[in-house]
Design an enzyme around this catalytic site. Structure first.
Site, PDB file in Angstrom:
ATOM      1  N   CYS A 257     -29.694 -15.629 -14.170  1.00 44.99           N
ATOM      2  CA  CYS A 257     -29.638 -14.669 -15.267  1.00 44.99           C
ATOM      3  C   CYS A 257     -30.348 -13.384 -14.841  1.00 44.99           C
ATOM      4  O   CYS A 257     -30.917 -13.303 -13.745  1.00 44.99           O
ATOM      5  CB  CYS A 257     -30.294 -15.250 -16.517  1.00 44.99           C
ATOM      6  SG  CYS A 257     -32.088 -15.484 -16.360  1.00 44.99           S
TER       7      CYS A 257
ATOM      8  N   CYS B 267     -34.097 -13.846 -14.083  1.00 44.83           N
ATOM      9  CA  CYS B 267     -34.316 -14.531 -12.804  1.00 44.83           C
ATOM     10  C   CYS B 267     -33.939 -13.628 -11.634  1.00 44.83           C
ATOM     11  O   CYS B 267     -34.573 -13.693 -10.574  1.00 44.83           O
ATOM     12  CB  CYS B 267     -33.518 -15.828 -12.767  1.00 44.83           C
ATOM     13  SG  CYS B 267     -34.202 -17.126 -13.819  1.00 44.83           S
TER      14      CYS B 267
ATOM     15  N   HIS C 110     -36.543 -21.373 -16.371  1.00 44.48           N
ATOM     16  CA  HIS C 110     -35.346 -21.495 -15.544  1.00 44.48           C
ATOM     17  C   HIS C 110     -35.699 -22.017 -14.152  1.00 44.48           C
ATOM     18  O   HIS C 110     -36.832 -21.871 -13.679  1.00 44.48           O
ATOM     19  CB  HIS C 110     -34.633 -20.155 -15.449  1.00 44.48           C
ATOM     20  CG  HIS C 110     -33.956 -19.759 -16.720  1.00 44.48           C
ATOM     21  ND1 HIS C 110     -33.070 -18.705 -16.802  1.00 44.48           N
ATOM     22  CD2 HIS C 110     -34.028 -20.291 -17.980  1.00 44.48           C
ATOM     23  CE1 HIS C 110     -32.628 -18.599 -18.042  1.00 44.48           C
ATOM     24  NE2 HIS C 110     -33.198 -19.549 -18.778  1.00 44.48           N
TER      25      HIS C 110
ATOM     26  N   GLU D 203     -34.862 -21.006 -11.148  1.00 44.11           N
ATOM     27  CA  GLU D 203     -35.262 -20.005 -10.162  1.00 44.11           C
ATOM     28  C   GLU D 203     -36.724 -19.596 -10.350  1.00 44.11           C
ATOM     29  O   GLU D 203     -37.488 -19.503  -9.386  1.00 44.11           O
ATOM     30  CB  GLU D 203     -34.359 -18.768 -10.275  1.00 44.11           C
ATOM     31  CG  GLU D 203     -32.875 -19.081 -10.094  1.00 44.11           C
ATOM     32  CD  GLU D 203     -32.158 -19.358 -11.399  1.00 44.11           C
ATOM     33  OE1 GLU D 203     -30.986 -18.980 -11.513  1.00 44.11           O
ATOM     34  OE2 GLU D 203     -32.774 -19.959 -12.309  1.00 44.11           O
TER      35      GLU D 203
END
Length: 202
Positions: free
Chosen positions: A121, A124, A92, A94
């Site tokens: 999410c 993250c 992801h 992040e």
């Protein structure tokens, strides 16, 4: 020597696409969110490209990241178009931004802000907390509905609240006031009329 092909006339050539950006951005939050949007265009995710930018308290960019496969992993179309397989192995945005900060010498992220084009999410959110990031800024209108660890989004809201992470998500109903905040107006000040002076008789 092979003959050179004639160049096509300019009017027949497709004009390259131009980026659409505002002529000026006054505040830092909008500026860095535009940067995150630009970072997202490097993602090859055909469904949901995401960009993230981590910024110091004095508005210096510390790291950036977009969602994609790990370095050296071949991002073939079959993997990217297979939603289940992609979700299992993709990094992801992040997490990539946090790991990129470590990759360039371990930049401290304490008290920084992460600007991201999609709401993080649960995994993250935990990484953001552990990295020392203290603020999330996004214009995303809702959470990621495919979060495998937090389908009803209650866990991410809980950990962010308990870790005292400031969440600025003005378009997400979970983080904007349910009622409009109004500041009562002060009543106008009345003019004070001076009392007439009485002359003393000696």
């Amino acid at each position: 020597m092979e003959p050179k092909l004639p160049l096509a006339p300019l009017e027949n050539q497709a004009e390259p696409a131009r980026l659409s950006v505002p002529p000026q951005v006054d505040n830092w939050d909008e500026y860095f969110l535009y940067v995150a949007k630009v970072i997202s265009i490097k993602s090859k995710d055909p469904k949901c490209p995401v960009g993230a930018v981590i910024v110091s308290p004095d508005n210096v960019i510390l790291s950036t990241g977009f969602n994609g496969l790990a370095r050296g992993v071949y991002d073939d179309d079959q993997t990217l178009l297979n939603a289940d397989e992609k979700l299992r192995i993709i990094c992801h945005a992040e997490n990539n931004a946090i790991m990129n900060a470590a990759r360039v010498g371990g930049r401290p992220l304490q008290s920084s802000t992460i600007y991201v084009t999609k709401f993080p999410c649960l995994a993250c959110c935990n990484a953001i907390i552990q990295a020392g990031i203290s603020r999330i800024y996004t214009h995303d209108e809702w959470f990621w509905n495919d979060d495998p660890l937090d389908a009803d989004h209650s866990r991410k809201k809980r950990v962010l609240h308990e870790a005292r992470i400031v969440v600025d998500a003005p378009f997400n109903p979970a983080f904007k006031p349910t009622e409009q905040i109004t500041v009562p107006k002060k009543p106008p000040r009345r003019a004070v009329t001076p009392e007439p002076s009485i002359a003393k008789i000696s």
